[in-house]
Design an enzyme around this catalytic site. Structure first.
Site, mmCIF file in Angstrom:
data_model
loop_
_atom_site.group_PDB
_atom_site.id
_atom_site.type_symbol
_atom_site.label_atom_id
_atom_site.label_comp_id
_atom_site.label_asym_id
_atom_site.label_seq_id
_atom_site.Cartn_x
_atom_site.Cartn_y
_atom_site.Cartn_z
ATOM 1 N N HIS A 4 71.789 79.986 25.538
ATOM 2 C CA HIS A 4 71.475 81.341 25.360
ATOM 3 C C HIS A 4 72.733 82.138 24.953
ATOM 4 O O HIS A 4 72.592 83.580 24.836
ATOM 5 C CB HIS A 4 70.830 81.786 26.738
ATOM 6 C CG HIS A 4 69.617 81.003 26.969
ATOM 7 N ND1 HIS A 4 69.802 79.982 27.877
ATOM 8 C CD2 HIS A 4 68.485 81.034 26.637
ATOM 9 C CE1 HIS A 4 68.550 79.477 27.966
ATOM 10 N NE2 HIS A 4 67.693 80.071 27.199
ATOM 11 N N GLY A 20 70.841 95.031 33.219
ATOM 12 C CA GLY A 20 69.631 94.531 32.582
ATOM 13 C C GLY A 20 69.241 94.729 31.129
ATOM 14 O O GLY A 20 68.978 93.771 30.418
ATOM 15 N N ARG A 87 76.032 93.193 39.293
ATOM 16 C CA ARG A 87 74.762 93.784 38.471
ATOM 17 C C ARG A 87 74.924 95.186 38.636
ATOM 18 O O ARG A 87 75.332 95.667 39.491
ATOM 19 C CB ARG A 87 73.430 93.372 39.273
ATOM 20 C CG ARG A 87 72.186 94.077 38.765
ATOM 21 C CD ARG A 87 71.035 93.431 38.991
ATOM 22 N NE ARG A 87 70.013 94.426 39.308
ATOM 23 C CZ ARG A 87 69.471 95.094 38.175
ATOM 24 N NH1 ARG A 87 69.974 95.084 37.088
ATOM 25 N NH2 ARG A 87 68.524 96.159 38.479
ATOM 26 N N ILE A 88 74.960 95.895 37.328
ATOM 27 C CA ILE A 88 74.859 97.347 37.126
ATOM 28 C C ILE A 88 73.243 97.629 36.740
ATOM 29 O O ILE A 88 73.023 97.016 35.412
ATOM 30 C CB ILE A 88 75.775 97.825 36.249
ATOM 31 C CG1 ILE A 88 76.088 97.255 35.072
ATOM 32 C CG2 ILE A 88 77.110 97.719 37.024
ATOM 33 C CD1 ILE A 88 77.189 97.858 34.293
ATOM 34 N N GLU A 179 64.366 96.595 42.947
ATOM 35 C CA GLU A 179 64.831 96.133 41.308
ATOM 36 C C GLU A 179 64.155 94.829 41.109
ATOM 37 O O GLU A 179 63.167 94.423 42.025
ATOM 38 C CB GLU A 179 66.167 96.330 41.309
ATOM 39 C CG GLU A 179 67.077 95.749 42.237
ATOM 40 C CD GLU A 179 67.520 94.397 42.048
ATOM 41 O OE1 GLU A 179 68.159 94.028 41.261
ATOM 42 O OE2 GLU A 179 66.892 93.576 42.817
ATOM 43 N N GLU A 181 66.464 91.901 40.144
ATOM 44 C CA GLU A 181 67.116 90.726 39.726
ATOM 45 C C GLU A 181 68.354 90.354 40.948
ATOM 46 O O GLU A 181 68.639 89.160 40.884
ATOM 47 C CB GLU A 181 67.996 91.212 38.489
ATOM 48 C CG GLU A 181 67.339 91.265 37.316
ATOM 49 C CD GLU A 181 66.567 92.754 37.034
ATOM 50 O OE1 GLU A 181 66.748 93.746 37.878
ATOM 51 O OE2 GLU A 181 65.760 92.792 36.293
ATOM 52 N N ASP A 204 64.019 106.022 39.680
ATOM 53 C CA ASP A 204 62.968 106.603 40.082
ATOM 54 C C ASP A 204 62.634 106.689 41.584
ATOM 55 O O ASP A 204 63.302 105.962 42.256
ATOM 56 C CB ASP A 204 61.745 105.879 39.251
ATOM 57 C CG ASP A 204 61.663 104.533 39.359
ATOM 58 O OD1 ASP A 204 62.391 103.941 38.769
ATOM 59 O OD2 ASP A 204 60.996 104.035 40.282
ATOM 60 N N ARG A 217 70.714 110.600 32.507
ATOM 61 C CA ARG A 217 70.826 109.035 32.785
ATOM 62 C C ARG A 217 72.208 108.399 32.401
ATOM 63 O O ARG A 217 72.776 107.788 33.313
ATOM 64 C CB ARG A 217 69.930 108.180 31.813
ATOM 65 C CG ARG A 217 68.547 108.470 32.332
ATOM 66 C CD ARG A 217 67.445 107.358 31.700
ATOM 67 N NE ARG A 217 66.326 107.569 32.428
ATOM 68 C CZ ARG A 217 65.613 106.596 32.904
ATOM 69 N NH1 ARG A 217 66.181 105.257 32.487
ATOM 70 N NH2 ARG A 217 64.529 106.687 33.492
HETATM 71 N N1 HPA Z 1 60.143 98.491 40.424
HETATM 72 C C1 HPA Z 1 60.896 97.625 40.151
HETATM 73 N N2 HPA Z 1 61.949 97.741 39.509
HETATM 74 C C2 HPA Z 1 62.555 98.935 39.011
HETATM 75 C C3 HPA Z 1 61.725 99.950 39.368
HETATM 76 C C4 HPA Z 1 60.297 99.937 40.188
HETATM 77 O O1 HPA Z 1 59.909 100.831 40.583
HETATM 78 N N3 HPA Z 1 62.319 100.947 39.186
HETATM 79 C C5 HPA Z 1 63.715 100.548 38.628
HETATM 80 N N4 HPA Z 1 63.541 99.220 38.722
#
Ligand code: HPA
Length: 234
Positions: A4, A20, A87-88, A179, A181, A204, A217
């Site tokens: 990979h 990610g 991780r960021i 999240e 990961e 969120d 953002r």
């Molecule tokens: N769920 C899973 N992963 C996430 C979320 C969520 O609501 N928001 C940002 N990453």
């Protein structure tokens, strides 16, 4: 080379930041590193290596979810000699005092299962951050005017969750955010003697349903990158 990652051995730094999103890896490398150069693009998973204040750094996408970050973390550590993986990323807030734009630094990551669960079997392993990285990240965050929270997060295997009872349990147990990961990153790093940390920007809110406006953002994600880079070389 690995299945990979097609970088040459010396092209990956010992310190790797892992967003990610591969395009966020590109943005962070171009914004924060000196002389960034593309070192991987297999499957579109971009990785860049440059320097930060003279220190070599790779910023490499992890993809979404624990199976994806597991592949990259394994290869980066065991084949390329990565020693510090941060991780960021983004997370959804699960407490009212955690606000959109705040930064969550994951001391621990709770999960139902990770790709490592098949290896660990009956063991309920507690994935936790490297203490030195955690301490340095908190110290850096405290010098900034960013709302910062340090504690337990939930690494979920689903974005489209059909189990509201699970979220309710997590919220009742003080989980700061969700999240997908960190728990596996911490577990793989532990298995191979590497240092790991997760620094997440709240994108969120699961309780208020507020979301970070697109125009905010970049600046919000930038705080997290600075915290991660300073922690890596503290
Ligand atoms: N769920 C899973 N992963 C996430 C979320 C969520 O609501 N928001 C940002 N990453």
């Amino acid at each position: 080379m690995t299945p990979h990652i097609n970088a040459a051995k010396g092209d990956i730094a010992e310190t790797v930041l892992m967003p990610g999103d591969p395009y966020r890896a590109k943005w962070a490398a171009e914004t924060y590193l000196d002389s960034p150069r593309l070192v991987n693009e297999v499957r579109g998973m971009l990785g860049f290596t440059g320097t930060y204040k003279g220190n070599p750094v790779t910023i490499h996408g992890s993809g979404m979810g624990m199976p994806s970050i597991s592949i990259y973390a394994n290869e980066l550590i065991t084949q390329y000699g990565a020693k510090t993986l941060i991780r960021i990323g983004s997370c959804g807030a699960m407490q009212h005092h955690v606000k959109v734009r705040d930064v969550v630094i994951a001391m621990t990551a709770t999960t139902l299962s990770t790709p490592s669960s098949g290896i660990l079997k009956e063991l309920s392993f507690a994935p936790c951050a490297d203490w030195g990285l955690l301490k340095a990240a908190v110290a850096k965050a405290e010098t900034m005017d960013t709302g910062t929270h340090i504690g337990n997060i939930y690494s979920s295997n689903t974005f489209y969750d059909e189990r509201p009872d699970l979220n309710e349990l997590m919220i009742r147990h003080g989980i700061l955010g969700v999240e997908m990961e960190a728990a596996e990153l911490y577990t793989v790093a532990a298995r191979h003697g590497a240092r790991a940390l997760g620094v997440m920007t709240v994108s969120d809110h699961l309780l208020t349903h507020e979301a970070l406006p697109p125009e905010d953002r970049e600046r919000s994600f930038g705080d997290m990158v600075e915290i991660a880079l300073e922690a890596a070389f503290a």
